[in-house]
Scaffold this motif. Structure first.
Motif, short mmCIF file in Angstrom:
data_model
loop_
_atom_site.label_atom_id
_atom_site.label_comp_id
_atom_site.label_asym_id
_atom_site.label_seq_id
_atom_site.Cartn_x
_atom_site.Cartn_y
_atom_site.Cartn_z
N THR A 1 134.88 86.66 5.43
CA THR A 1 135.19 87.34 6.69
C THR A 1 135.81 88.71 6.42
N ASN B 1 135.62 90.22 13.88
CA ASN B 1 135.36 89.59 12.59
C ASN B 1 133.86 89.59 12.30
N CYS B 2 133.53 89.99 11.08
CA CYS B 2 132.15 90.00 10.58
C CYS B 2 132.07 88.95 9.48
N THR B 3 131.22 87.96 9.63
CA THR B 3 131.19 86.85 8.67
C THR B 3 129.86 86.76 7.94
N LYS B 4 129.94 86.18 6.75
CA LYS B 4 128.76 85.88 5.93
C LYS B 4 129.00 84.54 5.27
N SER C 1 126.78 86.73 11.55
CA SER C 1 127.07 86.33 12.93
C SER C 1 126.39 87.24 13.96
N CYS D 1 126.50 91.57 9.30
CA CYS D 1 127.16 90.31 9.64
C CYS D 1 126.12 89.22 9.88
N VAL E 1 123.40 86.90 4.34
CA VAL E 1 123.49 87.51 5.66
C VAL E 1 122.38 87.01 6.58
N PHE F 1 134.80 94.28 11.17
CA PHE F 1 133.69 95.21 11.39
C PHE F 1 134.26 96.58 11.72
#
Length: 264
Positions: free
Chosen positions: A138, A163-166, A155, A153, A184, A141
């Protein structure tokens, strides 16, 4: 005045010799090696690890001077002086075979290996490398580093500051060494043909697999392709300093938990 000029000249010569023979500073400009290396990490590349070739000469991009301008007469035989062999899993800085730019990636394929990617999994010499799910990576962004790059991301599109998640996976090589890779999305580089690494060349991949231009793409297609032995600059062993901001002078953006962090 003469003594001052001499001191400056000597200092520059010593710094030049140090950079040419021992360690080269390197800033991480992109997110292709996340989470192992983040944009704004600063490290010294160990040039002694693999010996010396034309690529060991320093480049001065803002003056239009690259390694071939200085040491091009050494280029072409794919050999090194005081040579050392890289190991699978090393994080290596090398000269791009076409552009001459410095890249940093993880060494995946050695000379004689076959490498293929199927559904995002690396098939090394016919055997898939184990990938164990390891939660999520996380990050916020926002624009990162001097270039103001924004992360991709898994998401999907998120707003500034969100929050940008992978997805994280722990990938393990046949010798038991392991490292984190990120996912991703599903894209073309998740499925490739079989590459057979030629003698004297190497196959590299970024840990942030869907955000890396690496050996999966040919040099003329915007990728790296196979990298000759003589193009290796050195091994990245330890992060010395890290800043999440647009400038290292923005002390409030320093990442103190990454100072002197070993690279795995």
């Amino acid at each position: 005045m003469v003594d001052t000029i001499k001191t400056i000249v000597y200092a520059l010569l010593i710094a030049g010799v140090f950079r040419t023979l021992f360690f080269q500073p390197f800033w991480i400009p992109s997110g292709s090696m996340k989470e192992t290396l983040l944009i704004g990490d600063f490290l010294f590349v160990n040039k002694m690890a693999y010996g010396y070739s034309y690529a060991s000469c320093p480049s001065i991009p803002f003056l239009g001077i690259d390694a071939k301008s200085i040491c091009g007469f050494l280029d072409g035989d794919n050999t090194r002086v005081l040579a050392g062999e890289p190991e699978r899993g090393d994080v290596v800085v090398f000269r791009h075979p076409i552009s001459g730019s410095d890249f940093i990636k993880r060494l995946v394929g050695l000379p004689g290996d076959t490498v293929q990617v199927k559904d995002g999994v690396v098939i090394l010499n016919g055997e898939p490398l184990p990938q164990e799910p390891a939660g999520t990576f996380t990050e916020v962004f926002e624009r990162q580093g001097p270039q103001g790059l924004t992360p991709r991301c898994e998401s999907g599109a998120v707003g500034q500051g969100a929050n940008c998640t992978k997805s994280r996976f722990v990938e393990t090589f046949p010798d038991g060494s392991s490292h984190v890779v990120l996912n991703v999305t599903v894209q073309g580089s998740d499925n490739t043909s079989v590459f057979r690494v030629p003698e004297g060349e190497y196959f590299f991949m970024g840990d942030n697999r869907d955000n890396s231009s690496d050996s999966r793409l040919a040099q003329l297609a915007g990728g790296v392709g196979f990298v000759p032995y003589e193009n290796l600059i050195g091994r990245a062993d330890r992060i010395m300093f890290s800043s999440a901001g647009r400038s290292m002078l923005f002390f409030w953006t320093w990442r103190g938990d990454r100072f002197f962090k070993g690279i795995e």
